[in-house]
Design an enzyme around this catalytic site. Structure first.
Site: not given
Ligand code: NAP
Length: 484
Positions: A182, A240
């Site tokens: 990201k 994550h």
């Protein structure tokens, strides 16, 4: 802003599981977007591989269907789709069998980058790795990409690492955690290490606490059977959230190179203290109105798997001694919202008087929606009425600050696949990182499993169980709002 797309080298990419959900939803649309942007050379080949009987033309139609389904109309001009489909090929291969391998081998070119994407169940990684070697498809320069879940505990992760390393060097293995692809996550590194402004304050002297939230509005829906064997800790925290924590807490690497960055992340995981069970809150969503609560969506009506977890962690080193890191993630929450918030301490003395309340600088790094950053600073509320203070964000939403092209940044999968082709492992997890994360996670899961601890119920559309709020309230802190 002028976008600078640097084309990657010519490549052959084989997608094992080329007909699956991940390939259709993420990998193929991502590759098309890079093709359309001029980053993927038109001579490159993408070869889908799966057990289904199909010829090249039929697979090309399948790919066209996936692009139609998962890309907006204006993002897929017909001439570009046609040119992209020319790059697509298919081979029928069963990872467990011997058929199709020589056909695959004959399609692979020498002298170009060669990558194999294992978009299949982890139980097939070993058979695929073995056959790629046995049928001379793999060479010393080829790369393999593997998807999560990377094991379900330390033992299985070690076994998986061994299986892959029996056939490939660590430098050839790309373990994907798409959170690392990201834009904002990379920007976190740019902000921390590209400015003098933050790093001097990035420590226990100035930071009160850190919050990392990954909130999803969807439930387990059709994936109940899979999810119930995993839960929020395995599915989200071990990978994550752990990666986000590492990038927030790590020391500056000496260079922005794969091993220097990953060495520093590993040190953070190894510095994590064991967590007191009193600092963990686990929850399961309920949905009495619609009868679609967690326990109604999984097979085991007595399941103790959590769909929500909040916890307080400590990183035991000089930089972070005494600074709590609060993590929370859950399904069927109020909104889809993910952010890292670094909450700084109060000013040591307020010259504006007691009635001005508490004002704090907060740096938030927003992952979704609208990737961007906010720095909340305390200013005087404009207008008459004396010195009234207010905290306002210096908004750094990329799309607003950098122009419309910034809103069109490559999505995480696109960026990571291009990194595979470039041979850059910085944003991929190294084997020892994954093992260290499991070594920290395992005792926590074993603890609540042995105690048969039931998760606390929370309502669909809420922010999790009340007790999660107490985790912060008891030290006078509170969670940041989850904004729809
Ligand atoms: P999926 O929809 O079930 O697709 C599986 C793919 O593997 C199909 O193309 C299937 O095609 C192929 N396959 C199955 N057995 C095979 C065999 N023996 N030999 C060759 N090909 C075989 O799964 P998915 O959702 O795409 O997920 C793939 C992997 O990515 C899984 O490990 C999953 O955990 C991981 N992942 C998925 C997502 C996601 O959003 N979907 C996200 C993160 C990670 P045939 O049946 O025709 O062989």
């Amino acid at each position: 802003m002028v976008s600078r797309v640097i084309p990657v080298d010519d490549f052959d990419l084989v997608i094992f599981g080329g007909t699956g959900d991940l390939a259709r939803r993420k990998i193929l649309p991502g590759l098309f977007r890079r093709f359309h942007a001029g980053q993927m050379p038109s001579t490159s080949r993408i070869i889908g591989a799966a057990r289904s009987e199909m010829d090249q033309a039929t697979y090309q139609k399948e790919v066209a269907g996936a692009l139609e389904e998962f890309l907006p109309k204006d993002a897929r001009p017909k001439d570009q789709i046609d040119a992209f489909l020319d790059c697509i090929d298919y081979v029928k291969i069963d990872a467990m069998g011997e058929g199709g391998w020589s056909e695959l081998s004959s399609k692979l070119r020498s002298g170009v980058v060669r990558a194999f994407y294992f978009s299949v169940a982890p139980s097939l990684f070993g058979p695929l790795a073995e056959r790629l070697h046995g049928h001379s498809c793999a060479g010393p320069k080829c790369r393999i990409v593997v998807e999560k879940p990377f094991g379900r505990d330390l033992e299985s992760a070690k076994a998986l690492n061994k299986t892959l390393r029996d056939h490939f060097d660590e430098g050839q293995i790309y373990r994907i955690d798409h959170y690392l692809g990201k834009e904002t996550v990379q920007n976190l590194m740019a902000v921390r290490f590209g400015n003098v402004l933050f790093e001097p304050l990035w420590n226990a002297q100035y930071v009160d606490h850190v919050q990392i939230t990954v909130s999803e509005s969807v439930g387990v829906e059709g994936r109940g059977a899979y999810y119930d064997k995993s839960g929020a800790m395995r599915d989200m925290v071990q990978n994550h959230l752990m990666q986000l924590l590492c990038l927030t807490a790590m020391e500056p690497p000496s260079r922005f190179d794969p091993d220097a960055v990953r060495d520093e992340k590993l040190k953070v995981i190894r510095a994590l203290d064991p967590v007191d069970p009193a600092d963990i809150v686990r929850g399961q969503y309920t949905d009495p109105k619609k009868g679609r609560g967690y326990l109604e969506q999984v097979e085991d009506p007595d399941s103790i798997t959590e769909s929500f977890i909040a916890m307080k962690l400590s990183v035991s080193n000089w930089r972070w001694a005494g600074v709590p890191f609060y993590l929370r993630t859950g399904k069927r929450m109020k909104a889809r919202y993910s952010e890292i918030a670094v909450v700084f301490k109060d000013a040591p003395h307020s010259i504006f008087g007691q009635d001005q309340g508490r004002h704090r600088n907060v740096l938030t790094i927003r992952l979704q929606p609208n990737e961007g950053m906010d720095l909340f600073v305390t200013i005087k509320e404009p207008g008459p009425g004396g010195m009234r203070l207010v905290d306002l964000p210096l908004d750094m939403t990329f799309a607003d600050a950098l122009g419309p092209e910034a809103a069109d940044v490559p999505d995480a999968y696109e960026r990571l696949i291009m990194d595979v082709i470039r041979g850059n492992q910085t944003l991929f997890m190294r084997g020892d990182e994954v093992e260290a994360a499991w070594a920290w996670t395992d005792p926590l899961i074993e603890g609540w499993t042995e105690r048969r601890e039931k998760p606390l119920p929370y309502e669909t559309g809420s922010t999790g169980p009340e007790e999660a709020a107490m985790l912060l309230h008891r030290t006078g802190r509170r969670w940041r709002e989850i904004r729809p």
